[in-house]
Design an enzyme around this catalytic site. Structure first.
Site, short mmCIF file in Angstrom:
data_model
loop_
_atom_site.label_atom_id
_atom_site.label_comp_id
_atom_site.label_asym_id
_atom_site.label_seq_id
_atom_site.Cartn_x
_atom_site.Cartn_y
_atom_site.Cartn_z
N TYR A 9 0.84 -1.20 0.00
CA TYR A 9 0.00 0.00 0.00
C TYR A 9 0.88 1.26 0.00
O TYR A 9 1.59 1.52 0.97
CB TYR A 9 -0.91 0.01 1.23
CG TYR A 9 -2.11 0.90 1.06
CD1 TYR A 9 -1.98 2.27 0.94
CD2 TYR A 9 -3.39 0.37 1.01
CE1 TYR A 9 -3.08 3.08 0.76
CE2 TYR A 9 -4.49 1.17 0.84
CZ TYR A 9 -4.33 2.53 0.72
OH TYR A 9 -5.43 3.32 0.54
N TYR A 64 -1.04 4.76 -10.45
CA TYR A 64 -2.10 4.02 -11.14
C TYR A 64 -3.47 4.61 -10.80
O TYR A 64 -4.13 5.23 -11.64
CB TYR A 64 -2.02 2.55 -10.74
CG TYR A 64 -3.07 1.62 -11.31
CD1 TYR A 64 -3.39 1.62 -12.66
CD2 TYR A 64 -3.73 0.71 -10.47
CE1 TYR A 64 -4.35 0.74 -13.16
CE2 TYR A 64 -4.67 -0.18 -10.97
CZ TYR A 64 -4.98 -0.16 -12.31
OH TYR A 64 -5.92 -1.03 -12.81
#
Ligand SMILES: [Zn+2]
Lengths: 396, 144
Positions: free
Chosen positions: A292, A340
């Site tokens: 993450y 992204y």
């Protein structure tokens, strides 16, 4: 390999889907995106909604996320989970779902997420991007919000401040993490940011909350995704190669950053150790990492806490580009939350990409020979850590 | 104890809500006194104030005056305001301060030399008036 844990490889992720657009925006409401993701992930698996007897969802416009979702889908599940731990909710829900399936409480579980902060913000309909300002009668409202810390980046900036003080970590080292992300996103046609960047580019981007600059911070985009889990027995008959769940672990240490015991060490020490033990594997067995990346410092802490380098040595470890394409520790092969997509909670996308890497579906960004993938969610302000280790038929 | 006026041209901070458990803490700020909730059984401080000690779950708790001194644990300068009431103060420093009593508080470091603050620096409490006669504890650097 010693497979002694009763939960090891008993379940698998058999279907995945995600919706991300380079514009950062998606058409459709949150509900319509959730339904689309469930449909696509079930189709991917070769299953239908009639097979689903478990649902997990962590957000809703109402009061009971999984309950409302099941109603919308028109199903009567025998297992639900609305656990909310921020961006790691999906890893936690996968852990819970795997245990439930292994215990016979459910057979086919969907875990879903959709959020449209970018388009909602533009439409002026609020959502994730709206600013805080009203003080709720919570410990945070009483003892943190009055001091005007930018959330969540201020909390991560404090962690970076402390890591730099204790270990001499530099802004250049953090910047390399963002540079490495672009080596992957440049190969991903759906990524929001695809231009390669340099360390100097990161250092030249505007300071947000020192020592974190704009390019140390994740995106704010729309996005949606889903994963489908079932038993290992059933998984073998489905459309795609199963991504077996080899090990999971979760640990929460605080909700507010002022309650975090040590800002340089997260609960990933515990969640990672649990997941490795269950999997019978260690850091050196991991072929591809999905970590993450809310901020560059998040990755640095996770690399240390998950055992990829010793505590305090994350800076020198990342400085040579080990996380990028061609590096020894390929990480966040979509481009991650930095490049992204990042709709507020990135955890579902970590799982989706981990599965795709194990299936060998990733085209230009495929990590050759990926047999073990580690997906690690971090929720809140380094608050809730959850690790999922996945493997192929060869490693189960 | 030092009173730090609100910077010219900035808004009053939103008054923090008062939880039942923190009433003594906030009441004392009217006299610019910093109290630390204390568990006598564990002989340790508690922050934020709670109905029970987070170490032993005991509910026989008291409040003790703090020395008002501590050390910066971590700090970050906000380039833009974290909420609308902080508009006009930027850049300003948010910090975690470890008080002598062993508790950690989120706070602001204020004063002319605040921008140069670093972890490890000694600091002392100062008080910014709130609109309801309470004061908000903030910290200033102690000159070496
Ligand atoms: Zn106690």
């Amino acid at each position: 390999m010693i497979a002694t844990d009763p939960f090891r490889a008993r379940t698998a992720i058999v279907g995945v889907a995600d919706a991300v657009d380079p514009s950062g925006e998606l058409d459709g409401t949150v509900r319509s995106l959730e339904v689309r993701m469930i449909r696509e992930a079930l189709t991917d698996a070769g299953l239908t909604i009639a097979d689903v007897d478990g649902v997990a969802s962590c957000i809703s416009p109402g009061w009971a996320p999984s309950l409302e979702l099941a109603e919308y889908l028109g199903i009567a599940p025998r297992w639900t989970d609305s656990t909310q731990t921020g961006g790691s909710s999906f890893e936690v829900q996968v852990q819970h779902a795997a245990a439930a399936i292994a215990a016979g409480m459910a057979e086919v579980v969907v875990v879903v997420y959709a959020a449209t902060p970018k388009s909602s913000f533009k439409r002026g309909t609020g959502g994730f991007g709206s600013r805080q300002g009203v003080l709720a009668p919570t410990p945070s409202g009483e003892f943190e919000v009055p001091y005007g810390m930018r959330m969540p980046m201020g909390a991560y900036a404090l962690a970076a401040s402390r890591h730099m003080y204790e270990f001499g970590t530099t802004s250049e080292q953090l910047a390399q993490i963002a540079v490495d992300s672009r080596t992957w996103s440049s190969l991903n046609p759906r990524a929001r940011l695809r231009e390669p960047i340099t360390v100097d580019d990161v250092l030249a981007s505007p300071m947000q909350a020192s020592p974190l600059r704009k390019l140390d911070c994740c995106l704010m985009t729309d996005g949606a995704g889903a994963v489908v889990l079932t038993s290992a027995e059933r998984a073998r008959d489905l459309r795609r190669p199963p991504a077996y769940i080899l090990g999971t672990g979760t640990c929460t240490t605080h909700a507010m950053v002022s309650e975090m015991p040590d800002l340089t060490t997260t609960g990933a020490v515990v969640s990672g150790a649990d997941a490795y033990r269950q999997a019978g594997l260690g850091p050196s067995d991991v072929d591809v990492l999905q970590l993450y990346d809310s901020f560059t410092i998040t990755i640095l802490l996770l690399l240390e806490d998950l055992g990829f380098c010793p505590k305090g040595e994350g800076g020198p470890f990342v400085a040579e580009g080990v996380l990028g394409r061609g590096g020894s520790h390929p990480a966040n092969t979509t481009g991650g939350g930095l490049a992204y997509t990042h709709p507020g909670m990135f955890g579902i996308f970590l799982l989706v990409e981990a599965v795709r890497q194990l299936r060998g579906e990733c085209g230009d960004r495929q990590v050759e020979g990926a047999e073990v993938a580690l997906a690690h969610g971090s929720g809140g302000v380094l608050s809730a850590m959850s690790t999922v280790i996945l493997g192929t038929e060869a490693t189960r | 104890m030092t009173v730090v006026p609100r910077p010219d041209g900035t808004r009053e901070r939103v008054s923090p809500p008062i939880s039942t458990e923190a009433e003594p803490f906030w009441d004392a700020t009217r006299e610019r006194t910093l109290l630390v909730q204390w568990c006598p059984a564990c002989d340790r401080g508690i922050h934020f104030p709670r109905a029970a000690c987070p170490t032993c779950l005991g509910d026989v708790l008291e409040h003790r005056p703090s020395t008002g001194e501590g050390v910066v644990y971590a700090c970050s300068t906000m380039a833009s305001p974290g909420n609308p009431t902080m508009s006009g103060r930027e850049p300003y420093v948010v910090a975690l301060v470890d008080l002598d009593e062993g508790i950690r508080m989120l706070t602001n470091i204020v004063g002319e030399d605040a921008a140069a603050v670093a972890p490890g620096d000694p600091v002392r409490v100062a008080w910014e008036p709130l609109e309801d006669a309470r004061h908000l504890p903030v910290f200033v650097r102690i000159k070496a």
